[in-house]
Design a protein around this motif. Sequence first.
Motif, PDB file in Angstrom:
ATOM      1  N   ALA A 112      -2.948   1.318   3.251  1.00 22.87           N
ATOM      2  CA  ALA A 112      -3.026  -0.323   3.244  1.00 22.87           C
ATOM      3  C   ALA A 112      -2.022  -0.603   2.312  1.00 22.87           C
ATOM      4  N   THR A 113      -1.824  -1.893   2.476  1.00 19.82           N
ATOM      5  CA  THR A 113      -1.088  -2.668   1.345  1.00 19.82           C
ATOM      6  C   THR A 113      -1.403  -2.451   0.030  1.00 19.82           C
ATOM      7  N   PRO A 114      -0.555  -2.687  -0.990  1.00 21.32           N
ATOM      8  CA  PRO A 114      -0.894  -2.557  -2.366  1.00 21.32           C
ATOM      9  C   PRO A 114      -2.229  -3.218  -2.886  1.00 21.32           C
ATOM     10  N   PHE A 115      -2.289  -4.342  -2.533  1.00 20.07           N
ATOM     11  CA  PHE A 115      -3.459  -5.444  -3.111  1.00 20.07           C
ATOM     12  C   PHE A 115      -4.737  -4.689  -2.167  1.00 20.07           C
ATOM     13  N   LEU A 164      -5.318   7.743  -1.371  1.00 21.22           N
ATOM     14  CA  LEU A 164      -5.109   6.187  -0.880  1.00 21.22           C
ATOM     15  C   LEU A 164      -3.599   6.065  -0.770  1.00 21.22           C
ATOM     16  N   VAL A 165      -3.168   5.675  -0.123  1.00 13.55           N
ATOM     17  CA  VAL A 165      -1.584   5.585   0.269  1.00 13.55           C
ATOM     18  C   VAL A 165      -1.064   4.138   0.585  1.00 13.55           C
ATOM     19  N   LYS A 166      -0.175   3.720  -0.429  1.00 21.15           N
ATOM     20  CA  LYS A 166       0.282   2.222  -0.322  1.00 21.15           C
ATOM     21  C   LYS A 166       1.427   2.139   1.002  1.00 21.15           C
ATOM     22  N   MET A 167       1.265   1.228   1.560  1.00 19.09           N
ATOM     23  CA  MET A 167       2.286   0.919   2.445  1.00 19.09           C
ATOM     24  C   MET A 167       2.543  -0.591   2.584  1.00 19.09           C
ATOM     25  N   SER A 168       3.854  -1.328   2.571  1.00 25.70           N
ATOM     26  CA  SER A 168       3.832  -2.586   2.406  1.00 25.70           C
ATOM     27  C   SER A 168       4.620  -3.096   3.986  1.00 25.70           C
ATOM     28  N   ALA A 169       4.198  -4.360   4.170  1.00 31.57           N
ATOM     29  CA  ALA A 169       4.596  -5.154   5.498  1.00 31.57           C
ATOM     30  C   ALA A 169       6.041  -4.582   5.569  1.00 31.57           C
ATOM     31  N   GLY A 170       6.468  -4.453   6.791  1.00 31.45           N
ATOM     32  CA  GLY A 170       7.692  -4.003   7.299  1.00 31.45           C
ATOM     33  C   GLY A 170       8.165  -2.745   7.196  1.00 31.45           C
ATOM     34  N   GLU A 171       6.922  -1.943   6.557  1.00 24.92           N
ATOM     35  CA  GLU A 171       7.294  -0.289   6.493  1.00 24.92           C
ATOM     36  C   GLU A 171       6.504   0.344   7.652  1.00 24.92           C
ATOM     37  N   THR A 172       7.113   1.482   8.035  1.00 26.03           N
ATOM     38  CA  THR A 172       6.543   2.409   8.866  1.00 26.03           C
ATOM     39  C   THR A 172       6.135   3.698   8.431  1.00 26.03           C
ATOM     40  N   VAL A 211       4.018   9.448  17.329  1.00 28.68           N
ATOM     41  CA  VAL A 211       3.480   7.924  17.210  1.00 28.68           C
ATOM     42  C   VAL A 211       3.783   7.542  15.814  1.00 28.68           C
ATOM     43  N   GLU A 212       3.914   6.321  15.921  1.00 28.20           N
ATOM     44  CA  GLU A 212       4.367   5.667  14.391  1.00 28.20           C
ATOM     45  C   GLU A 212       3.776   4.365  14.250  1.00 28.20           C
ATOM     46  N   LEU A 213       3.234   4.130  12.935  1.00 33.23           N
ATOM     47  CA  LEU A 213       2.354   3.210  12.392  1.00 33.23           C
ATOM     48  C   LEU A 213       3.440   2.109  11.845  1.00 33.23           C
ATOM     49  N   GLU A 214       3.310   0.916  12.177  1.00 29.89           N
ATOM     50  CA  GLU A 214       4.169  -0.088  11.518  1.00 29.89           C
ATOM     51  C   GLU A 214       3.103  -1.272  10.894  1.00 29.89           C
ATOM     52  N   PHE A 215       3.534  -1.770   9.812  1.00 33.97           N
ATOM     53  CA  PHE A 215       2.977  -2.751   9.201  1.00 33.97           C
ATOM     54  C   PHE A 215       3.599  -4.200   9.469  1.00 33.97           C
ATOM     55  N   VAL A 240       0.582  -1.887  13.730  1.00 33.51           N
ATOM     56  CA  VAL A 240       1.006  -1.709  15.081  1.00 33.51           C
ATOM     57  C   VAL A 240       1.467  -0.244  15.157  1.00 33.51           C
ATOM     58  N   LEU A 241       0.687   0.297  16.467  1.00 37.86           N
ATOM     59  CA  LEU A 241       0.843   1.529  16.499  1.00 37.86           C
ATOM     60  C   LEU A 241       2.007   2.102  17.843  1.00 37.86           C
ATOM     61  N   HIS A 242       3.117   2.568  17.517  1.00 32.45           N
ATOM     62  CA  HIS A 242       3.895   2.602  18.461  1.00 32.45           C
ATOM     63  C   HIS A 242       3.862   3.916  19.088  1.00 32.45           C
ATOM     64  N   THR A 243       3.401   3.853  20.431  1.00 31.42           N
ATOM     65  CA  THR A 243       3.379   5.118  21.200  1.00 31.42           C
ATOM     66  C   THR A 243       4.308   5.361  22.416  1.00 31.42           C
TER      67      THR A 243
END
Length: 448
Positions: A103-106, A127-135, A142-146, A160-163
Amino acid sequence: MEIEIATIGGYEEVGRQMTAVRAGDDVVVFDMGLNLSQVLIHDNVETEQMHSLDLIDMGAIPDDRVMSDLEGDVKAIVPTHGHLDHIGAISKLAHRYDAPIVATPFTIELVRQQIEGENKFNVNNDLVKMSAGETMSIGERVELEFVNVTHSIIDAINPVLHTPEGAIVYGLDKRMDHTPVIGDPIDMKRFREIGREGEGVLAYIEDCTNAGRKGRTPSEAVARRHLRDVMTSIEDYDGGIVATTFSSHIARVTSLVEFAKDIGRQPVLLGRSMEKYSGTAERLGFVDFPDDVGMYGHRKSVDRTFKRIMNEGKENFLPIVTGHQGEPRAMLTRMGRGETPFELDDGDKVIFSARVIPEPTNEGQRYQSEKLLKMQGARIYDDIHVSGHLREEGHYTMLQALQPKHVVPAHQNLKGFSPYVDLAENQGYALGRDLHVTRNGNMIQLVD
Ligand SMILES: [Zn+2]
């Protein structure tokens, strides 16, 4: 590649959101939320001590037993933002899955605090931080994008799950805000690109909270202007002014702090969740409150602050407190009952920068709280608020941007889905063909 969606929670209610998407052998879970009203209706329930199965029976958390019907491995648990109806069940369910929480940092910080407060289970997921715009890669194909979205809490995204069969866009929760008070505008450019690149969008899961309301949800900038108008109009008042709002609504709290200063008052944040959310946002650098803004959560320090306010003069302060829904144990309700050292006088102002959640329990509690405040002479300023959810025109814009092959309405009950069904059918979708109205615990097979 086989694509399947399990609609686990939040398809019969607003609350306890949980959806799983299987792409081949990989499964991603979106949200694990709590239905708080199912908890509060029982007196004195301490969820921290409770077992998942009891909470499932209460209807408080998603019944995830349907996950055993999905033939794949959970690779990530992805909460979209920090509201309890999206993260509140993580401490009860996440330990059953050998997967990181992404999820995002906050949002991650709020999840971490919730896990720390859990007394029944040991939740050791990474717990893994990922920000908007990252994948992030999920398995091999399969790729996950925020994608950045705007909502009534900061750092919200739509995953968004890119399949290989197209994108699955999980659209909970958002409004289309081009002038948010904190953070970036909604990334409509990226949504339009996703709608047109590769195989396009296979499925869109949509937040139907406000689908029955015409027009467009106003920007947070509108609530901010409204709030400024109200506070400027009482600038010369030389008695007590008290404000309340959603403590997780950092943008609104920031506006309140700023306008308090503008009218020559010292803002003070009071109440446990006020301290929690604002303190977290400041620590992570989302806001920079003036140094002299006090934040107090514990009963003793709150009462000490109220005493100081009474000694130094109510006209010098703006207490920003919890209790906008009339919650029985919140600060404003205690003030109304005369349980704090803060004394209300005839003509003192109470600003509700919130709207009552239209539900009998809330409406009753809020009525009672307001009545108690009025009995002490308080004047009420109500409804200084804009919603965090899309209305009709926002839904049309999203369908045009994404052009999804399948649409799945979520975040409502059956009655709440019906206006969305109408508008999606206007756009050429058909119920039972590519418009999937469903219930908790069902599977939708998109590609087999
Ligand atoms: Zn939300």
